[in-house]
Design a protein around this motif. Structure first.
Motif, PDB file in Angstrom:
ATOM      1  N   SER B 180       0.835  -1.204   0.000  1.00 15.99           N
ATOM      2  CA  SER B 180       0.000   0.000   0.000  1.00 15.99           C
ATOM      3  C   SER B 180       0.874   1.261   0.000  1.00 15.99           C
ATOM      4  O   SER B 180       0.613   2.212  -0.732  1.00 15.99           O
ATOM      5  CB  SER B 180      -0.923  -0.009   1.210  1.00 15.99           C
ATOM      6  N   GLY B 183       2.096   2.374  -3.188  1.00 14.17           N
ATOM      7  CA  GLY B 183       1.113   2.935  -4.114  1.00 14.17           C
ATOM      8  C   GLY B 183       0.289   1.896  -4.843  1.00 14.17           C
ATOM      9  O   GLY B 183      -0.310   2.189  -5.872  1.00 14.17           O
ATOM     10  N   LYS B 184       0.268   0.677  -4.291  1.00 11.45           N
ATOM     11  CA  LYS B 184      -0.451  -0.396  -4.965  1.00 11.45           C
ATOM     12  C   LYS B 184      -1.618  -0.878  -4.116  1.00 11.45           C
ATOM     13  O   LYS B 184      -1.783  -0.452  -2.980  1.00 11.45           O
ATOM     14  CB  LYS B 184       0.505  -1.560  -5.242  1.00 11.45           C
ATOM     15  N   ARG B 185      -2.417  -1.802  -4.684  1.00 16.36           N
ATOM     16  CA  ARG B 185      -3.435  -2.439  -3.852  1.00 16.36           C
ATOM     17  C   ARG B 185      -2.713  -3.245  -2.767  1.00 16.36           C
ATOM     18  O   ARG B 185      -1.632  -3.787  -3.020  1.00 16.36           O
ATOM     19  CB  ARG B 185      -4.374  -3.303  -4.687  1.00 16.36           C
TER      20      ARG B 185
END
Lengths: 159, 442
Positions: B180, B183-185
């Motif tokens: 997270s 910058g990701k799921r």
């Protein structure tokens, strides 16, 4: 002419030095946009992607994972209210508070009032269980609520 | 045993307790000064010798975790887990709001120990007051040369950044948190490699909880002997037990007269916590079930309330563990079918969807309970729930992270310990009055 205001672009750019990758600015950028626009439109996704040197699909993938962000069809009202429904709140009447607020303002959880004053949602545990039932108003938590005291908080909101 | 004196909560609630000025007047940042005069290895050894175990849920020995970093690492990150989201848990929020400098000081000490120049605090978005308190504390530290370049003339540089989450429980899982932050799921990673080898931005990373880092400050300030004077020593019958030392912030909520956060020596019993501190069960009732450490740990029955809330106690009576030591009390007028539904719905809502057994299992357990609560249950549903619960999680080996172990444990405990609540409900065919059932919304 860009979709995002210069102010928003600068806010996003100002996050970059904190991280070794540009992609890490995805969540901060989405927050900046939603704070102002109350949703994240596709044009904003494309411009965030451009600033962060990502494909728009990558930004959208992240955005859609977090239920927090909304698309323009589900734009937030000026204020966001979240009534906690997890166990400690349920045990002390949180479900009833949410249901009665929905009834009083003619909303389903997730809906926004027609005048755009507020959006009413349920939340999972807000981490304020000593004050159950609790409700988050934007990012300020109100504790030990009844339907009456929650309504008073709502009436005092700026429209 | 000498009279217990709270340390983590000592300043919380006092005027301007969050300010740098009052913190320093109360002796703040002398532990950091002391640590900076020690070598990183000496600081790590101090924390290791004190027997500090992580307060976030897993209870892993903190100093030992720090030693897993590669010796030749050039860039190391500290990721501070402030994504406190386990139902019933609010101790980190209390200290972030009320005394944030003890946490910043712990971060600075930990960063010295692990030779780290950049720390990120991953804070759940909902904690607005914590955000503002930490933001101010960090700004004041930069102005006072407690953060930034050459902190306190030590030659060490340290940057601390606040990073706000976006309402996802899975970000409390350490590799979900890392994804997270990147910058990701927040899909948890397969381990190994563990974060200490390859973590944030693919660099060696230590993930520590807020309360753990506050404990680091007080261990450096007050010493190993002070920390080990409280709690429970290792069980001689269990060579792998590292003991349960130090003070602990216990949260108590639900059906009690005085819900709140209480700091006590590790190992108080659930009964003493509820009766002597939380004012007893409300309305003169008895406890039916007590969650010992956040929803995912399962349930203690009334007869099991003399269980000590240390790292070993809850496990001995069939619970998953101590977890976050967040106690939720359910009174004897409440039906366990409704309680379990609330739990299953939470984990179903918060499953990240990456592993099929978790995504599907948590959803189906919720649907089965909904059917029972709607008066359409069948007796075989009880064993069906158990079958699903037994098949999901890292214990059976079907998922990447422990979210679904936490979803399954309350199911196993509720059915094994309160089976008649389920049988009676199904036989009666009655419908629940829970309003959320009618409102839907998964």
């Amino acid at each position: 002419m860009s979709f995002l205001s210069e102010d928003l672009r600068q806010k996003i750019i100002a996050e970059l030095p904190k991280y070794p990758t540009k992609r890490a600015v995805t969540l901060p950028a989405l927050h900046h946009v939603q704070d102002v626009l109350r949703c994240v439109p596709l044009e904003a996704i494309k411009e965030i992607a451009e600033i962060l040197e990502l494909h728009p699909a990558e930004v959208h993938d992240t955005m859609s994972f977090y239920g927090f962000f909304r698309d323009p069809e589900h734009k937030l009202g000026k204020n966001r209210l979240q009534v906690c429904r997890s166990l400690s709140c349920m045990l002390r009447g949180g479900e009833e508070v949410l249901a009665e607020l929905c009834q009083k303002y003619h909303l389903q959880p997730g809906d926004t009032t027609p005048d755009g004053k507020f959006t009413l949602e349920f939340a999972e545990c807000l981490g304020a269980c000593e004050g159950a039932p609790c409700m988050l108003v934007n990012d300020e938590c109100y504790l030990s609520l009844t339907t009456e005291t929650a309504s008073e908080v709502i009436e005092k909101l700026g429209s | 045993m000498p009279t217990f004196e709270p340390v983590l909560l000592r300043r919380v609630g006092k005027p301007n307790s969050a300010s740098l000025e009052t913190y320093r007047a109360d002796g703040g940042y002398r532990a950091l000064e002391k640590a900076l005069r020690m070598t990183p290895a000496e600081v790590t050894e101090t924390v290791k010798s004190a027997g500090l175990r992580g307060r976030g849920g897993a209870g892993f020995p903190t100093g030992l975790k720090w030693t897993f970093l590669p010796k030749d690492a050039t860039t190391v990150y500290l990721a501070v887990n402030a994504d406190e989201s386990e139902p019933g848990t609010f101790n980190n929020r209390i200290i972030m709001e009320g005394d944030p400098h003890q946490i910043i000081e712990g971060i600075a000490i930990a960063c010295h120990a692990i030779k780290c120049g950049t720390a990120y605090i991953y804070l759940r978005y909902e904690f607005g007051r914590s955000y503002r308190a930490l933001k101010q504390a960090i700004e004041d530290c930069y102005a006072a040369n407690l953060l930034g370049k050459n902190i306190l003339g030590s030659g060490k540089d340290l940057d601390v950044y606040l990073h706000r989450g976006a309402g996802a429980y899975i970000c409390g899982e350490e590799t979900g948190l890392i994804e997270s932050l990147e910058g990701k799921r927040a899909w948890p990673r397969i381990k190994p490699p563990f974060p200490a080898i390859e973590g944030l931005f693919r660099k060696p990373t230590i993930v520590n909880n807020i309360e753990t880092l506050a404990c680091v400050t007080h261990i450096l300030d007050r010493g190993i002997e002070w920390f080990k004077s409280m709690g429970v020593p290792p069980d001689p019958a269990n060579p792998r037990d590292a003991g349960s030392y130090g003070p602990k912030l216990y949260c108590v909520s639900g059906h009690v007269n005085k819900p709140g956060c209480y700091e006590l020596p590790m190992g108080i019993t659930a009964r003493a916590l509820i009766d002597d501190y939380a004012g007893g069960v409300w309305k003169g009732r008895k406890a039916k079930a007590v969650v010992p450490g956040g929803m995912s740990m399962g349930f203690l029955t009334e007869k099991e309330l003399d269980t000590p809330l240390d790292f070993n106690g809850p496990g001995k009576v069939g619970c998953l563990g101590l977890g976050t030591a967040a106690v939720m009390v359910v009174d004897d007028q409440t039906n366990m079918v409704e309680v379990l539904y609330n739990s299953c719905r939470f984990y179903s809502h918060e499953s990240c969807g990456q592993c099929t057994p978790c995504r599907e299992g948590t959803a189906w357990m919720t649907k089965i309970l909904e059917r029972i609560l709607d008066g359409r249950g069948q007796l075989r549903d009880i064993d069906l729930l158990l079958e699903v619960a037994n098949g999901i999680g890292i214990i059976p080996g079907t998922t990447i992270c422990g979210l679904s172990d936490g979803a399954a444990w309350p199911v196993k405990n509720a059915i094994n310990k309160y089976r008649s609540d389920f049988e009676d409900w199904i036989k009666s065919g009655r419908k629940s009055t829970l309003v959320s059932l009618k409102m839907g919304g998964h």
